[in-house]
Scaffold this active site. Structure first.
Site, PDB file in Angstrom:
ATOM      1  N   HIS A 184      14.482 -34.386  -0.571  1.00  0.00           N
ATOM      2  CA  HIS A 184      13.464 -33.348  -0.450  1.00  0.00           C
ATOM      3  C   HIS A 184      12.086 -33.970  -0.669  1.00  0.00           C
ATOM      4  CE1 HIS A 184      16.816 -30.649  -0.621  1.00  0.00           C
ATOM      5  NE2 HIS A 184      17.082 -30.915  -1.884  1.00  0.00           N
ATOM      6  N   GLU A 216      14.449 -29.939  -7.915  1.00  0.00           N
ATOM      7  CA  GLU A 216      15.546 -29.040  -8.246  1.00  0.00           C
ATOM      8  C   GLU A 216      16.356 -29.608  -9.393  1.00  0.00           C
ATOM      9  OE1 GLU A 216      18.023 -28.554  -4.802  1.00  0.00           O
ATOM     10  OE2 GLU A 216      18.445 -30.685  -4.621  1.00  0.00           O
ATOM     11  N   HIS A 224      20.105 -37.879  -2.808  1.00  0.00           N
ATOM     12  CA  HIS A 224      21.117 -37.211  -3.611  1.00  0.00           C
ATOM     13  C   HIS A 224      22.086 -36.421  -2.737  1.00  0.00           C
ATOM     14  CE1 HIS A 224      18.222 -33.992  -2.863  1.00  0.00           C
ATOM     15  NE2 HIS A 224      19.205 -33.125  -3.116  1.00  0.00           N
ATOM     16  N   ARG A 243      17.929 -34.460   6.081  1.00  0.00           N
ATOM     17  CA  ARG A 243      19.282 -35.012   6.024  1.00  0.00           C
ATOM     18  C   ARG A 243      19.247 -36.508   6.339  1.00  0.00           C
ATOM     19  NH1 ARG A 243      21.802 -31.727   9.637  1.00  0.00           N
ATOM     20  NH2 ARG A 243      21.912 -30.092   8.056  1.00  0.00           N
TER      21      ARG A 243
END
Length: 215
Positions: free
Chosen positions: A95, A112, A169, A189
């Site tokens: 991200h 996150e 991740h 991705r």
């Protein structure tokens, strides 16, 4: 005022099936669901209040029109809270931070964190990579040495893992997590195990963007 409850939003995923529904008792969810957005004020995906006197209103509407409940006027709703129960490994992804996100047309980046509600023995996640620099990174990629490139982190029931923007991740099967993230759905991705959909096509990768955002 009593606690307000909201109707969760099912999120279909290639790596989901019925575990979210079965584990959390969401009998209304169909098959093929990988996660629940249980608390979201996204423009096109806002959870709906189930409790009077706000029954039927979305969280986004409450945030805009009933700041007496929150006390944060003139701000965007800050988080999405979801429950994730994969039955296959998620794609490896990254991200962007807020600066990189704006470069690609998004208002916010995404940090996150995962709290591991339940993890099987020997469970792990993808967390980071072994490349020394960009040239080394492309060497791994061009030679299809993905297993050598990615790092893994062992996880256990009760663990808490912070995932800052820019970290490579992936959540893997064998864990059920409570996820809190910044209020955006931007994901690039990086790798998907050459996995194919029902039509025999590999899912789209976003290598250029992902590499640009890697920390």
């Amino acid at each position: 005022m009593s606690i307000l409850f909201f109707d969760p939003i099912p999120r279909p995923a290639i790596w989901g099936h019925t575990l979210v529904r079965d584990y959390f008792g969401y009998k209304q969810f169909p098959e093929g669901i990988g996660q629940s957005w249980s608390f979201s004020a996204q423009k096109d995906a806002s959870t709906i209040c189930l409790t009077e006197p706000f029954k039927g209103m979305t969280l986004r509407e409450l945030w805009k029109n009933h700041q007496e409940l929150f006390g944060h006027p003139n701000e965007e709703f800050p988080v999405i809270i979801s429950l994730v129960a994969p039955e296959d490994d998620l794609s490896i992804q990254v991200h962007p931070d807020s600066q990189a996100a704006k470069k690609y047309g998004y208002a916010l980046g995404k940090n996150e964190a995962w709290y591991f509600i339940k993890s099987e023995d020997n469970a792990s996640i993808v967390y980071g990579h072994n490349a020394k620099d960009e040239k080394d990174l492309y060497n791994y990629i061009n030679n299809d040495k993905w297993d050598e490139l990615i790092k893994h982190l062992s996880v256990h029931t009760g663990d808490f893992v912070y995932l800052p923007a820019g970290i490579l991740h992936a959540l893997k099967k064998g864990s059920i997590v409570y996820e809190i993230q910044q209020s955006t759905d931007v994901t690039f991705r990086f790798y998907d195990y050459h996995r194919k959909d029902k039509y025999g096509n590999e899912r789209e990768l976003h290598l250029t963007q992902a590499i640009d955002c890697l920390s």
